[in-house]
Design a protein around this motif. Structure first.
Motif, PDB file in Angstrom:
ATOM      1  N   ALA A   1     110.597  41.886  64.442  1.00 25.88           N
ATOM      2  CA  ALA A   1     110.642  41.161  63.176  1.00 25.88           C
ATOM      3  C   ALA A   1     110.670  39.768  63.241  1.00 25.88           C
ATOM      4  O   ALA A   1     110.015  39.003  62.251  1.00 25.88           O
ATOM      5  N   LEU A   2     111.389  39.112  64.203  1.00 25.03           N
ATOM      6  CA  LEU A   2     111.316  37.659  64.467  1.00 25.03           C
ATOM      7  C   LEU A   2     109.651  37.238  64.720  1.00 25.03           C
ATOM      8  O   LEU A   2     109.431  35.974  64.062  1.00 25.03           O
ATOM      9  N   ARG A   3     109.088  37.811  65.294  1.00 25.00           N
ATOM     10  CA  ARG A   3     107.571  37.240  65.626  1.00 25.00           C
ATOM     11  C   ARG A   3     106.959  37.409  64.353  1.00 25.00           C
ATOM     12  O   ARG A   3     106.307  36.383  64.077  1.00 25.00           O
ATOM     13  N   LEU A   4     106.770  38.473  63.633  1.00 23.86           N
ATOM     14  CA  LEU A   4     106.172  38.668  62.335  1.00 23.86           C
ATOM     15  C   LEU A   4     106.746  37.454  61.273  1.00 23.86           C
ATOM     16  O   LEU A   4     105.970  36.890  60.672  1.00 23.86           O
ATOM     17  N   SER A   5     108.112  37.142  61.477  1.00 26.14           N
ATOM     18  CA  SER A   5     108.595  36.127  60.673  1.00 26.14           C
ATOM     19  C   SER A   5     107.864  34.615  60.926  1.00 26.14           C
ATOM     20  O   SER A   5     107.621  33.761  60.095  1.00 26.14           O
ATOM     21  N   LEU A   6     108.002  34.451  62.181  1.00 32.38           N
ATOM     22  CA  LEU A   6     107.254  33.102  62.914  1.00 32.38           C
ATOM     23  C   LEU A   6     105.941  33.109  62.670  1.00 32.38           C
ATOM     24  O   LEU A   6     105.379  32.141  62.189  1.00 32.38           O
ATOM     25  N   ILE A   7     105.179  34.205  62.567  1.00 28.65           N
ATOM     26  CA  ILE A   7     103.591  34.156  62.302  1.00 28.65           C
ATOM     27  C   ILE A   7     103.436  33.941  60.943  1.00 28.65           C
ATOM     28  O   ILE A   7     102.441  33.166  60.557  1.00 28.65           O
ATOM     29  N   LEU A   8     104.086  34.615  59.922  1.00 32.78           N
ATOM     30  CA  LEU A   8     103.790  34.333  58.621  1.00 32.78           C
ATOM     31  C   LEU A   8     104.315  33.116  58.173  1.00 32.78           C
ATOM     32  O   LEU A   8     103.534  32.315  57.678  1.00 32.78           O
ATOM     33  N   ALA A   9     105.410  32.351  58.791  1.00 32.77           N
ATOM     34  CA  ALA A   9     105.739  31.044  58.482  1.00 32.77           C
ATOM     35  C   ALA A   9     104.753  30.049  59.080  1.00 32.77           C
ATOM     36  O   ALA A   9     104.282  29.109  58.306  1.00 32.77           O
ATOM     37  N   LEU A  10     104.325  30.304  60.374  1.00 41.28           N
ATOM     38  CA  LEU A  10     103.293  29.372  60.817  1.00 41.28           C
ATOM     39  C   LEU A  10     101.920  29.506  59.911  1.00 41.28           C
ATOM     40  O   LEU A  10     101.344  28.393  59.636  1.00 41.28           O
ATOM     41  N   CYS A  11     101.567  30.656  59.727  1.00 41.22           N
ATOM     42  CA  CYS A  11     100.441  30.817  59.210  1.00 41.22           C
ATOM     43  C   CYS A  11     100.416  30.085  57.682  1.00 41.22           C
ATOM     44  O   CYS A  11      99.537  29.259  57.024  1.00 41.22           O
ATOM     45  N   SER A  12     101.588  30.593  56.971  1.00 41.71           N
ATOM     46  CA  SER A  12     101.982  29.695  55.527  1.00 41.71           C
ATOM     47  C   SER A  12     101.888  28.250  55.699  1.00 41.71           C
ATOM     48  O   SER A  12     101.368  27.562  54.757  1.00 41.71           O
ATOM     49  N   VAL A  13     102.532  27.842  56.918  1.00 38.18           N
ATOM     50  CA  VAL A  13     102.396  26.443  56.926  1.00 38.18           C
ATOM     51  C   VAL A  13     101.180  25.707  56.979  1.00 38.18           C
ATOM     52  O   VAL A  13     100.691  24.733  56.453  1.00 38.18           O
ATOM     53  N   MET A  14     100.195  26.432  58.072  1.00 33.83           N
ATOM     54  CA  MET A  14      98.956  25.917  58.140  1.00 33.83           C
ATOM     55  C   MET A  14      98.021  25.907  56.811  1.00 33.83           C
ATOM     56  O   MET A  14      97.620  24.976  56.471  1.00 33.83           O
ATOM     57  N   ILE A  15      98.091  27.156  56.113  1.00 29.35           N
ATOM     58  CA  ILE A  15      97.249  27.111  55.002  1.00 29.35           C
ATOM     59  C   ILE A  15      97.848  26.185  53.792  1.00 29.35           C
ATOM     60  O   ILE A  15      96.902  25.395  53.254  1.00 29.35           O
ATOM     61  N   ASN A  16      99.180  26.172  53.727  1.00 28.55           N
ATOM     62  CA  ASN A  16      99.577  25.269  52.567  1.00 28.55           C
ATOM     63  C   ASN A  16      99.500  24.045  53.074  1.00 28.55           C
ATOM     64  O   ASN A  16      99.585  23.155  52.061  1.00 28.55           O
ATOM     65  N   THR A  17      99.330  23.554  54.097  1.00 29.53           N
ATOM     66  CA  THR A  17      99.414  22.077  54.581  1.00 29.53           C
ATOM     67  C   THR A  17      98.043  21.510  53.961  1.00 29.53           C
ATOM     68  O   THR A  17      97.629  20.514  53.369  1.00 29.53           O
ATOM     69  N   VAL A  18      96.928  22.428  54.731  1.00 26.65           N
ATOM     70  CA  VAL A  18      95.613  21.884  54.340  1.00 26.65           C
ATOM     71  C   VAL A  18      95.372  22.025  52.758  1.00 26.65           C
ATOM     72  O   VAL A  18      94.974  21.108  52.019  1.00 26.65           O
ATOM     73  N   MET A  19      95.695  23.191  52.283  1.00 24.78           N
ATOM     74  CA  MET A  19      95.593  23.226  50.901  1.00 24.78           C
ATOM     75  C   MET A  19      96.335  22.291  49.885  1.00 24.78           C
ATOM     76  O   MET A  19      95.822  21.884  48.710  1.00 24.78           O
TER      77      MET A  19
END
Lengths: 262, 357
Positions: A49-67
């Protein structure tokens, strides 16, 4: 005297409302003992659960930073039909309930959905969870970057052009260092929002244990299952992350105007 | 020829900002474009630098047509009015930026930066950030940054505009010294005639997007062809006159026609009298130049090194500048009757509206 009463009132209210839950979390946690807590945190379900939260958050950060930087750029630097509408729409994630966001995803991409034929499975999947997390945390980078970008006078870029710098180099060497504090601040806010996301992720992912269960969903399920120690343990981890993000935010908060020499 | 502008034109919708301007500037020349706010002078600079696209016409720098080239390829150094230094870079880094872009080796880069810091007399301030420098220092760094790549042409857009009077005068001298030392062809834009006089080899006077006339500071001050030039470059008393034979008639008065004004015979002209070229005396016999007539003093005002005397000559009001010592010697007061004479005057074709005279 009135002043001190007012200050006392405000501090008491804010203290109870904001700090008491964190304090309660820590006190309850210590009652269980660190060994028990460690065991609860290191269960496969909790780690997943922690891993999934971190993955989702990091991916979201990467996508939302660029976009986010791209969207801010287009909104500030370009004129186009419907710009005001588009600018307003960017704030939609602030006003729409995350549960509704998750529900809309199921309506669109579920088995009976209008877009059920979409090649990537989005309903009840981590891809769908990422999509809704990206949605709910979209405005932060945009809204942090836009005012800073708007305040940059074109002369700085023009100076770089006359010195031979290309548009890309000018963005990297001249604009990015100016924008960087606001981008970082946006990143931290996006990270905080993504890590704390519950409603949209729970509906879009279905909360399948060990598959689409994030840390927040884990806490909710643990409470339902009367697994108090499990709920507390993950809640504390999330709480510590939030405190860390808060410290980072304060450190990165754009500074007041620098003093100039006359 | 170092800079050659051929019929350049720029407009925004119906508004014409630069109207068919042609200009030739010699190598090593310091040319000043002088005009009021909104006259189009900064736009001309931006067109030369490639920062604003040209609508029509051609721009050649050292014989190379750059009309369609981006600013990166024009080889132009540009100093902006607000300097536009990169705030996150030190003075050294600002100066070195263009050299880095051109991938100049580090040792060569460092040597050039040191050389330029010496040139602008800021050797010890290279590590400072722009916000740690005064306005004058920032301006000097901006000049050094623009010169770092040894540009063919240096363009300065009101470089002293944001500075106080004392620093401005000092920096003007610095700039002129640097420009002379390096011999770089320079165009400076300003609305300040004093600045133009002090710096320029030649001045181009611009108004309403049109380049009205070009000449040395002395030529433009003493013998402008255009009414706008006469009034923009200092104060001028201008009166309708006509030239006939070897005389110029100003109302009932007639004066010898200035040399080289035969072409103005028979057409409406204006006589320009600079306030300092008019003399005042209590008796007509004391006047050294041609007698203009007897006038009444209406006002006396302190004007720094000189005293401004307003006089009424028949139906005409004239401004006269005299030395305070002379004013004390004459003991003139408002209401006194005095005699006016003039030693130097100039005729220009009547051109109240547009087009060079």
């Amino acid at each position: 005297m009135r002043k001190f009463v007012l200050i006392g009132l405000v501090l008491s209210y804010a203290g109870v409302l904001l700090l008491a839950p964190m304090l309660a979390l820590v006190i309850n946690l210590l009652e269980y003992g660190l060994d028990t807590i460690w065991a609860a945190i290191t269960t496969p379900e909790a780690l997943l659960a922690l891993r999934l939260s971190l993955i989702l958050a990091l991916c979201s950060v990467m996508i939302n930073t660029v976009m986010g930087v791209l969207i801010a750029w287009v909104l500030v630097r370009h004129q186009f039909w419907g710009k005001r509408f588009f600018n307003a729409v960017v704030d939609l994630p602030f006003v729409v309930s995350p549960v509704i966001v998750g529900y809309v995803l199921i309506v669109l991409f579920g088995r009976q959905g209008w877009l059920s034929g979409f090649p990537v499975q989005l309903a009840f999947s981590t891809a769908g969870m990422l999509l809704v997390t990206v949605f709910v945390s979209l405005p932060f980078v945009i809204r942090e970057v836009m005012p800073v970008l708007a305040a940059i006078t074109p002369e700085q870029e023009e100076a770089a052009f006359t010195l031979g710098a290309s548009h890309t180099l000018t963005f990297r060497r001249i604009l990015l260092p100016i924008l960087w504090p606001s981008i970082l601040y946006g990143i931290v806010l996006t990270l905080a929002r993504s890590l704390g996301e519950f409603g949209a992720a729970a509906v879009a992912g279905g909360g399948v244990q060990g598959v689409t269960e994030t840390a927040t969903i884990y806490v909710y399920r643990a409470l339902q299952d009367r697994n108090d120690v499990g709920a507390y343990s993950i809640a504390v981890i999330l709480g510590l992350m939030a405190v860390g993000i808060l410290i980072l935010m304060n450190w990165l908060r754009p500074q007041e105007g620098k003093k100039h020499v006359d | 020829m170092s800079i050659n502008l051929t019929n350049i034109h720029k407009g925004y919708g119906a508004q014409v900002v630069v109207d068919d301007v042609s200009l030739e500037i010699e190598s090593g020349e310091l040319f000043v474009l002088l005009g009021p706010s909104g006259s189009g002078k900064s736009t001309i600079l931006r067109l030369i630098a490639g920062l604003t696209p040209l609508d029509q016409g051609g721009i050649a720098l050292h014989g190379r047509d750059v009309s369609l080239l981006p600013p990166q390829q024009r080889g132009v150094g540009f100093v902006f009015q607000n300097y536009s230094l990169f705030q996150h870079m030190t003075a050294e880094q600002n100066i070195a930026f263009g050299l880095e872009v051109k991938r100049v080796p580090r040792s060569e880069r460092q040597a050039r930066v040191t050389e330029l810091l010496q040139l602008i007399e800021m050797e010890t301030m290279g590590k400072r950030y722009p916000h740690q420098l005064s306005g004058g220092q920032q301006q000097r760094v901006a000049v050094a940054r623009a010169l770092a790549q040894r540009p063919e042409v240096l363009l300065l857009d009101e470089p002293f505009g944001a500075l106080d009077v004392k620093i401005r005068a000092q920096l003007r001298q610095n700039l002129r010294a640097i420009q002379t030392q390096l011999g770089v062809t320079t165009i400076l834009v300003t609305h300040d005639q004093e600045e133009a006089f002090e710096l320029a080899d030649r001045i181009g006077v611009i108004d309403g997007g049109k380049l009205l006339e070009v000449g040395t500071p002395d030529q433009l001050y003493r013998a402008p062809k255009h009414r706008f030039t006469a009034t923009f470059l200092g104060n001028a008393n201008l009166f309708p006159a006509h030239r006939n034979g070897s005389k110029v008639y100003l109302g009932d008065q007639h004066l010898p026609a200035p040399p080289d004004t035969d072409h103005l015979t028979g057409q409406p002209v204006e006589m320009m009298l600079r306030p300092e070229s008019i003399e005042i005396a209590l008796n007509p016999t004391d006047l050294k130049g041609s007698v203009l007539g007897q006038a009444t003093v209406t006002q006396l005002a302190f004007a720094g090194a000189l005293e401004r005397v307003t006089v009424q000559l028949e139906d005409r009001v004239l401004q006269v500048l005299i030395h305070p010592a002379q004013s004390r010697q004459l003991g003139i007061r408002p209401g006194d009757r005095i005699w006016l004479g003039v030693q130097e005057y100039h005729l220009l074709a009547t051109n109240h509206h547009s087009g060079a005279g």
